[in-house]
Motif scaffolding. Sequence first.
Motif, mmCIF file in Angstrom:
data_model
loop_
_atom_site.group_PDB
_atom_site.id
_atom_site.type_symbol
_atom_site.label_atom_id
_atom_site.label_comp_id
_atom_site.label_asym_id
_atom_site.label_seq_id
_atom_site.Cartn_x
_atom_site.Cartn_y
_atom_site.Cartn_z
ATOM 1 N N VAL A 421 21.233 -63.956 17.688
ATOM 2 C CA VAL A 421 21.037 -62.651 18.303
ATOM 3 C C VAL A 421 20.501 -62.781 19.728
ATOM 4 O O VAL A 421 19.489 -63.443 19.970
ATOM 5 N N GLY A 422 21.181 -62.127 20.642
ATOM 6 C CA GLY A 422 20.699 -62.053 22.025
ATOM 7 C C GLY A 422 19.866 -60.791 22.178
ATOM 8 O O GLY A 422 20.316 -59.707 21.812
ATOM 9 N N THR A 423 18.646 -60.960 22.714
ATOM 10 C CA THR A 423 17.758 -59.795 22.770
ATOM 11 C C THR A 423 17.637 -59.224 24.178
ATOM 12 O O THR A 423 16.721 -58.452 24.454
ATOM 13 N N GLN A 430 17.150 -52.373 26.229
ATOM 14 C CA GLN A 430 18.299 -53.146 26.698
ATOM 15 C C GLN A 430 18.887 -54.044 25.611
ATOM 16 O O GLN A 430 19.758 -54.856 25.879
ATOM 17 N N ILE A 431 18.394 -53.917 24.387
ATOM 18 C CA ILE A 431 18.968 -54.676 23.269
ATOM 19 C C ILE A 431 20.037 -53.803 22.630
ATOM 20 O O ILE A 431 19.811 -52.617 22.408
ATOM 21 N N THR A 432 21.177 -54.372 22.310
ATOM 22 C CA THR A 432 22.236 -53.529 21.746
ATOM 23 C C THR A 432 21.783 -53.010 20.376
ATOM 24 O O THR A 432 21.019 -53.680 19.667
ATOM 25 N N PRO A 433 22.270 -51.817 19.980
ATOM 26 C CA PRO A 433 21.923 -51.302 18.647
ATOM 27 C C PRO A 433 22.321 -52.284 17.541
ATOM 28 O O PRO A 433 21.600 -52.444 16.564
ATOM 29 N N ILE A 455 10.025 -58.394 21.240
ATOM 30 C CA ILE A 455 10.763 -57.562 20.268
ATOM 31 C C ILE A 455 9.890 -57.168 19.079
ATOM 32 O O ILE A 455 10.408 -56.666 18.076
ATOM 33 N N SER A 456 8.584 -57.356 19.174
ATOM 34 C CA SER A 456 7.747 -57.159 17.976
ATOM 35 C C SER A 456 7.871 -55.772 17.326
ATOM 36 O O SER A 456 7.770 -55.673 16.111
ATOM 37 N N PRO A 457 8.145 -54.682 18.084
ATOM 38 C CA PRO A 457 8.309 -53.400 17.392
ATOM 39 C C PRO A 457 9.523 -53.371 16.447
ATOM 40 O O PRO A 457 9.614 -52.506 15.578
ATOM 41 N N LEU A 458 10.455 -54.307 16.640
ATOM 42 C CA LEU A 458 11.649 -54.297 15.778
ATOM 43 C C LEU A 458 11.427 -55.082 14.487
ATOM 44 O O LEU A 458 12.211 -54.993 13.545
ATOM 45 N N LEU A 459 10.371 -55.892 14.457
ATOM 46 C CA LEU A 459 10.142 -56.741 13.286
ATOM 47 C C LEU A 459 9.525 -55.894 12.189
ATOM 48 O O LEU A 459 8.775 -54.957 12.465
ATOM 49 N N SER A 494 17.427 -65.323 20.921
ATOM 50 C CA SER A 494 17.333 -65.898 22.269
ATOM 51 C C SER A 494 17.216 -64.728 23.225
ATOM 52 O O SER A 494 17.802 -63.674 22.969
ATOM 53 N N SER A 495 16.547 -64.929 24.339
ATOM 54 C CA SER A 495 16.524 -63.868 25.332
ATOM 55 C C SER A 495 17.911 -63.790 25.967
ATOM 56 O O SER A 495 18.709 -64.721 25.863
ATOM 57 N N GLY A 496 18.193 -62.684 26.622
ATOM 58 C CA GLY A 496 19.477 -62.531 27.291
ATOM 59 C C GLY A 496 20.608 -62.566 26.284
ATOM 60 O O GLY A 496 20.550 -61.927 25.240
ATOM 61 N N ASP A 497 21.631 -63.364 26.572
ATOM 62 C CA ASP A 497 22.703 -63.572 25.612
ATOM 63 C C ASP A 497 22.425 -64.886 24.893
ATOM 64 O O ASP A 497 22.049 -65.872 25.528
#
Length: 661
Positions: A421-423, A430-433, A455-459, A494-497
């Motif tokens: 996953v690219g974040t 800016q992270i894709t759905p 990305i901690s709010p997504l965990l 990974s950050s970015g792609d």
Amino acid sequence: MLAEFAPLALIAIAPTGVNKLQSLCVSSSGIPKDSANIWVPESCAEITGTQVYNTSLKKHVASLWQNQRAFIFCLATGAVVRLIAPLLENKSSDPAVIVIDEMGQFVISLCGGHQGGGDRLAQLIATQLGAMPILTGGSASLELPAVDMLGVPFGWCRGEGDWTAVSASVVRGEPVQVIQEAGSTIWRTARGVEKSSLCFEETVDATAEIWITCRSFTDKNSTHKPSTHKSSKQKSQFNLKDHNYTDQSQKSIITWYPKVLWVGIGCERGTPRKVIEAAIENTLQEYQLAKDAIAGIATIDIKSDEVGLVELCANNNLPLRTFRREILKHISVPNPSQIVAKEVGTPSVAEAAALLATFYPSHTDKEPSEEILNSSQGKTKGEMLIPKQIFRLEGQPGAVTVAVAQSEREYTGRKGKILLVGTGPGELQQITPAAQTAIASVDVVIGYGLYLDLISPLLRTGQIIEALPITKERQRAQRAIELANWGLIVAVVSSGDCGIYGMAGLVLEELKVCGWDGKTPGIEIFPGITALQAAASRVGTPLMHDFCAISLSDLLTPWEIIEKRLQAAAAADFVTALYNPKSKTRTKQLTIATNIFLQHRNPNTTVAVVRSAYREDEQITLTTLDKLLDVSVDMLTIVLIGNQNTRNYCEWMITPRGYIK
Ligand code: SAH
């Protein structure tokens, strides 16, 4: 996204609702045809991709109820409550029921929240729609682990006990004693466990107990006391706990059964299934081991077509592990037999096979090579719980030898998967759905600490989060593969792609080294916005014409190659993005790169230096090639060098495409 909840029914009664449900189905890859139906009333019949229900909605829902894993309603909550009320039975068997409002702002997990997976489904849908998930279960709102979900990723079976009472103890924050005799302990690192009231050390004032065991219960109705093993060795190990337990029999108890028991079988040709079944049941009963803790059946390869054995495995959904005699004979067993050795070429079938199966309990495991076995000197990762027993059933043909070994690591029975996953550059928006949903859906998230923080709010609660230091990329990839081979769903972020100087390539390379078949573990890749796009969007349109990316890091690439590519890019007038331009110790590379570009391009060429794009400490500098080295540059920076036509216009970097001459 919805695939793991299939079969599921989506129900709406008006066109806006139908559209919402359709958008969910479109974004769900891998869902079998006809296992996610959108049901609508006659009035919406003309909307394509839907099915019309002809009776009343109440009757229709009732007719679907037994066969669906989940219902998603786009309907008023009150109406849904009335529809499902007469159908609800209990929380371990009810399907997940989700309600979405017509505007798509809220996603309510109405029932079947834990065991039906409703909370997770609601979270996934909410991420997909950009809506707010409404989870009202005690553990969800307090971000505590749900005790009835703890073992799901590892294939544990829910056993006896008062699940409601124990969950309530956890929600109230009362000390809950965990007694774990079987299976791995990785679940203890899951998000939320740390701040929960689960106690792993002996606690006197615990109000509830969670037993994670392979032993069965002696008396299901009264004391719920797990039995002691018949073998004296096991007994001494558990004596202390059993004793304490009897003192405080008022506690509520639940049991989880990790699949750690490998049943080794030897049998005469033609032994009927029911004789083998009876042999296993009798043996387990006598030694008070739980049937739900059986991982699988193990035997010699010449028995792989033994009808009774094959039937038994198919009926009980158990894997059948078979081993060659050359391998079996390497294992040291308690009861080797010269007679068996003479007959089949190995002194033990049942005991050796049971022990061998514990060696590699995961899905992808192949038979261990003789080399590995030699180096292990006949020792396995398991322990012989029940040495071989010979069993016959009166009036029936055949004879069975049963032996049971316990493996250190449980068999999950799941096919693992790795999501790469690219974040994106750093900001959640800016992270894709798709990537957000992927992260929310996995059992384990592996990544570099800084990116995990971003990305901690997504965990989510219950996920295992493994942060590894930046230099340990290979270990990160190997860990992901190990966990996925074991049956877990793992995201490597990974950050970015993830496929541009990211972890995705390394994971695929590492899989290749392991002799991967391209299928198991499964791989899915979720692209992200790479640094060059993020930086470009902050300064204008520098990438409007042909461009390339070059990493200045010579840790993995020889510098001569990098220099050759810099020369080529500069000469061919590519707009060039320089990744990894400079670190504390690597400083000369950017100077050399700048000088190469100065040989081919005007000193006035527009250059953007973007540090931490889309992060809190973002810094943007527009400069020219001859002044690039005056700008502060580090490892969080990307440098974009324009081509000969790129211009700086009112602090915007513009590369012409050629429309306006
Ligand atoms: N996979 C990442 C790149 C990792 S290499 C991607 O696709 O973006 C790490 C380099 O990327 C850094 O040294 C820096 O040059 C660049 N980079 C990553 N994130 C950045 C950001 N937010 N702002 C500027 N540069 C960034």
